[in-house]
Motif scaffolding. Structure first.
Motif, short mmCIF file in Angstrom:
data_model
loop_
_atom_site.label_atom_id
_atom_site.label_comp_id
_atom_site.label_asym_id
_atom_site.label_seq_id
_atom_site.Cartn_x
_atom_site.Cartn_y
_atom_site.Cartn_z
N MET A 27 0.84 -1.20 0.00
CA MET A 27 0.00 0.00 0.00
C MET A 27 0.87 1.25 0.00
O MET A 27 1.84 1.33 0.74
CB MET A 27 -0.88 0.00 1.25
CG MET A 27 -1.82 1.16 1.27
SD MET A 27 -2.89 1.13 2.70
CE MET A 27 -1.73 1.51 3.98
N GLY A 28 0.53 2.22 -0.80
CA GLY A 28 1.32 3.43 -0.83
C GLY A 28 0.73 4.51 0.04
O GLY A 28 -0.46 4.77 0.00
N THR A 29 1.54 5.10 0.89
CA THR A 29 1.04 6.22 1.68
C THR A 29 1.91 7.42 1.37
O THR A 29 3.07 7.49 1.78
CB THR A 29 1.10 5.94 3.20
OG1 THR A 29 2.36 5.39 3.48
CG2 THR A 29 0.00 5.00 3.65
N ALA A 53 -4.40 -6.26 -3.95
CA ALA A 53 -4.79 -4.87 -4.16
C ALA A 53 -3.67 -3.92 -3.75
O ALA A 53 -2.77 -4.27 -2.98
CB ALA A 53 -6.05 -4.57 -3.35
N TYR A 54 -3.77 -2.73 -4.30
CA TYR A 54 -2.82 -1.68 -3.94
C TYR A 54 -3.60 -0.38 -3.73
O TYR A 54 -4.50 -0.05 -4.50
CB TYR A 54 -1.79 -1.50 -5.07
CG TYR A 54 -0.97 -0.26 -4.91
CD1 TYR A 54 0.03 -0.19 -3.93
CD2 TYR A 54 -1.19 0.85 -5.72
CE1 TYR A 54 0.77 0.97 -3.77
CE2 TYR A 54 -0.45 2.01 -5.56
CZ TYR A 54 0.53 2.06 -4.58
OH TYR A 54 1.25 3.20 -4.41
N THR A 65 3.90 -1.84 -1.86
CA THR A 65 4.37 -0.82 -2.80
C THR A 65 3.76 -1.03 -4.18
O THR A 65 3.40 -2.16 -4.55
CB THR A 65 5.90 -0.86 -2.97
OG1 THR A 65 6.24 -2.08 -3.64
CG2 THR A 65 6.63 -0.80 -1.63
N LYS A 66 3.71 0.07 -4.94
CA LYS A 66 3.14 0.00 -6.28
C LYS A 66 3.96 -0.94 -7.16
O LYS A 66 3.41 -1.73 -7.93
CB LYS A 66 3.10 1.41 -6.88
CG LYS A 66 2.34 1.48 -8.18
CD LYS A 66 2.18 2.91 -8.61
CE LYS A 66 1.49 3.01 -9.95
NZ LYS A 66 1.38 4.38 -10.41
N LYS A 88 4.27 -5.95 -10.30
CA LYS A 88 4.94 -7.22 -10.63
C LYS A 88 3.98 -8.40 -10.56
O LYS A 88 4.17 -9.40 -11.24
CB LYS A 88 6.13 -7.45 -9.68
CG LYS A 88 7.35 -6.66 -10.06
CD LYS A 88 8.49 -6.97 -9.09
CE LYS A 88 9.50 -5.82 -9.12
NZ LYS A 88 10.17 -5.61 -7.85
N THR A 89 2.95 -8.28 -9.70
CA THR A 89 2.04 -9.44 -9.56
C THR A 89 1.32 -9.77 -10.87
O THR A 89 0.89 -10.89 -11.07
CB THR A 89 0.97 -9.19 -8.46
OG1 THR A 89 0.13 -8.09 -8.87
CG2 THR A 89 1.58 -8.92 -7.11
N PHE A 90 1.18 -8.77 -11.77
CA PHE A 90 0.46 -9.04 -13.03
C PHE A 90 1.21 -10.05 -13.89
O PHE A 90 0.59 -10.78 -14.66
CB PHE A 90 0.21 -7.73 -13.80
CG PHE A 90 -0.88 -6.92 -13.18
CD1 PHE A 90 -2.21 -7.10 -13.56
CD2 PHE A 90 -0.60 -6.00 -12.19
CE1 PHE A 90 -3.23 -6.36 -12.97
CE2 PHE A 90 -1.61 -5.26 -11.60
CZ PHE A 90 -2.92 -5.44 -11.98
N SER A 91 2.54 -10.09 -13.75
CA SER A 91 3.27 -11.12 -14.50
C SER A 91 3.59 -12.34 -13.62
O SER A 91 3.49 -13.48 -14.07
CB SER A 91 4.54 -10.55 -15.12
OG SER A 91 5.24 -9.80 -14.15
N SER A 92 3.89 -12.08 -12.34
CA SER A 92 4.28 -13.23 -11.50
C SER A 92 3.09 -14.12 -11.13
O SER A 92 3.27 -15.28 -10.78
CB SER A 92 4.99 -12.75 -10.24
OG SER A 92 4.10 -11.99 -9.46
N GLU A 93 1.87 -13.57 -11.20
CA GLU A 93 0.72 -14.35 -10.72
C GLU A 93 -0.23 -14.75 -11.86
O GLU A 93 -1.40 -15.02 -11.62
CB GLU A 93 -0.07 -13.52 -9.69
CG GLU A 93 0.73 -13.08 -8.50
CD GLU A 93 0.58 -14.01 -7.29
OE1 GLU A 93 -0.48 -14.62 -7.12
OE2 GLU A 93 1.56 -14.11 -6.54
#
Ligand code: ACO
Length: 457
Positions: free
Chosen positions: A1-3, A88-89, A122-123, A128-133
């Motif tokens: 999560m980005g703050t 989620a992010y 982190t964003k 990265k999850t779009f390719s790793s998952e």
């Protein structure tokens, strides 16, 4: 999560150190006013707001005691949920923070009430999850049991091979935990099921051969069912949750999943199949499935004909007492045994069957309205209405501010003239509410009737 601008620890510390001498009161902000949520299927959708926007339910129950966010100026929270991994992010930005007496809301803790461990810190990690998952869904269902496999009529055959897969054990628990945020965001008042209870079953609706290259299988939605023992030797099946993810809604997928579950209930010869507190949208889908099944059952027609010929011959406006137009009890039992439709659902469908059989409906609409009114009056107000000493009042509740009633018993010795006055205004209000419910019900019946008529023509 980005703050952005501030870490959540700093926020917590500030919250503890409340300022005394503030000048302006902090009205707070409603979470739904500052949170935007998107479903993203590709990396490049994150940050660009081209993902699929979803409209969440009221999010206030996830934030502080009074449901608001305090202490921020210009707060914007954008959440992306990946339709590949269901992680989620959250991108959080604000102009400044200031404790004006209500503290500074710990946003991380509040968002975790919804997303739990599914929030990626982190964003970059999220992207990265779009390719790793890409194989996430495939791996989760690899040990699952395929319940149905076939092409979907509405869609292009090349890209629309659908499977309904039952997942069990550890995979079921892990996958369901990733889906819980969507359940909480999209189904009002929902609670996660207990995945450690072995009587819960999860059925996934999966699209194979997807149009997105590199994604072998796409999860479109799911249903959670509870199977419980029915004495002496059978089981009942209750659907507790069903969700088709927003980008795929209203394309026939929910109907497909429910149809497969209904067929499974018949094939397993369970005692009956029910749905826990179905919303109107789900009730519509369910009725569109059940009506054709009922019409195909031989014993329905004679039972229906006898009710319909009575209805065509009578003028119910002149009735002196409430007449019931219920189906015979042996038909109710046969419907349960053969179609697994429980009595409550059958009575709902029975009204639709009568509507369909009253042809032309315009000619018999008054009589139809009367039987719906009598039925609703019985359901909502109960048989005791009008009995001496009992009163039914409309009261707003958290469930439905418009149509809630309460019955109470009056004790003796009260001011009778006042009672009569209250009774009259109550009765008028009650009658108005009942008429409104009848309008809504007839509208819902019409929608189903139109749909099944188009299908059969
Ligand atoms: C026990 C429970 O789980 S209750 C909670 C049910 N789940 C939800 O409400 C979550 C959000 N909604 C969803 O997931 C889906 O919309 C479902 C499961 C209800 C239906 O799945 P879908 O794939 O959208 O259904 P499908 O496309 O097969 O059929 C939709 C039909 O319902 C109708 N419909 C959809 N939303 C609504 C609505 N809000 N009110 C009335 N009818 C509706 C559509 O018009 C369509 O009817 P039609 O075929 O006559 O045009």
């Amino acid at each position: 999560m980005g703050t952005k601008h501030q870490s959540s620890d700093a926020v917590s510390d500030q919250k503890k150190r409340r300022k005394v001498g503030f000048t302006k009161t902090d009205e707070g902000v409603q979470p739904n006013d500052c949170i935007k949520i998107y479903i993203a299927s590709r990396e490049d959708e994150v940050g660009s707001q081209v993902g699929f926007p979803i409209e969440p339910v009221d999010l206030s129950s996830f934030f502080e005691e009074d449901g608001k966010i305090y202490g921020y100026q210009g707060l914007k929270i954008t959440v992306w949920i990946s339709s590949i991994s269901f992680q989620a992010y959250a991108d959080i930005s604000f102009e400044s923070t200031c404790d004006a007496g209500k503290g500074i809301t710990d946003l991380k803790a509040s968002l975790q009430n919804i997303f739990a461990d599914n929030l990626v810190e982190t964003k970059d990690d999220f992207l990265k999850t779009f390719s790793s998952e890409t194989n996430y869904v495939k791996s989760m269902i690899s040990d699952g049991k395929v319940i149905s496999n076939g092409l979907h009529g509405h869609l292009n055959a090349d890209s629309s091979e659908l499977e309904v897969v039952r997942v069990e054990g550890e995979s079921m628990g892990l996958l369901y935990c990733r889906l819980v945020p969507l359940v909480l965001l999209l189904v009002d008042g929902s609670n996660p099921i207990d995945v450690t209870d072995p009587d819960w079953e999860i059925y996934l609706l999966v699209e194979k051969k997807t149009d997105e290259k590199d994604v072998p299988q796409k999860l479109l939605g799911f249903a959670a069912l509870y199977r419980f023992f029915h004495y002496p030797d059978s089981h009942r099946l209750r659907l507790g949750q069903i969700l088709v993810f927003p980008p795929y809604q209203r394309k026939g997928y929910g109907s497909h999943l429910l149809q497969v579950i209904t067929d499974m209930a018949v094939a397993d010869n369970i005692y009956d199949f029910s749905i826990e507190e179905p919303l109107d949208s789900l009730q519509h889908v369910r009725a569109c499935i059940d009506i054709p099944r009922l019409l195909a059952l031989q014993s329905i027609q004679p039972a229906l004909n006898s009710v319909v010929s009575r209805l065509k011959g009578e003028n119910l406006a002149k009735r002196t007492q409430i007449t019931r137009f219920s189906p015979p009890s042996d038909t109710i039992e046969e419907v349960r045994k053969t179609l697994k439709i429980n009595k409550k659902q059958f009575l709902q469908c029975w009204e639709i069957l009568i509507y369909l059989a009253l042809d032309p409906i315009e000619k018999h609409l008054d009589n139809f309205r009367t039987i719906v009114l009598d039925r609703i009056r019985g359901d909502v107000i109960g048989k005791d209405t009008g009995a001496s000493g009992k009163r039914v009042l409309e009261v707003p509740t958290e469930f439905d501010s418009e149509v809630s009633f309460v019955m109470f018993k009056t004790n003796g010795g009260s001011d009778e003239s006042k009672e009569v006055e209250i009774e009259e205004s109550d009765k008028m209000k009650q009658e108005e509410q009942l008429q409104k419910l009848v309008d809504e019900r007839i509208e819902a019946i019409k929608l189903v009737a139109d749909k099944v008529s188009v299908k059969s023509s």
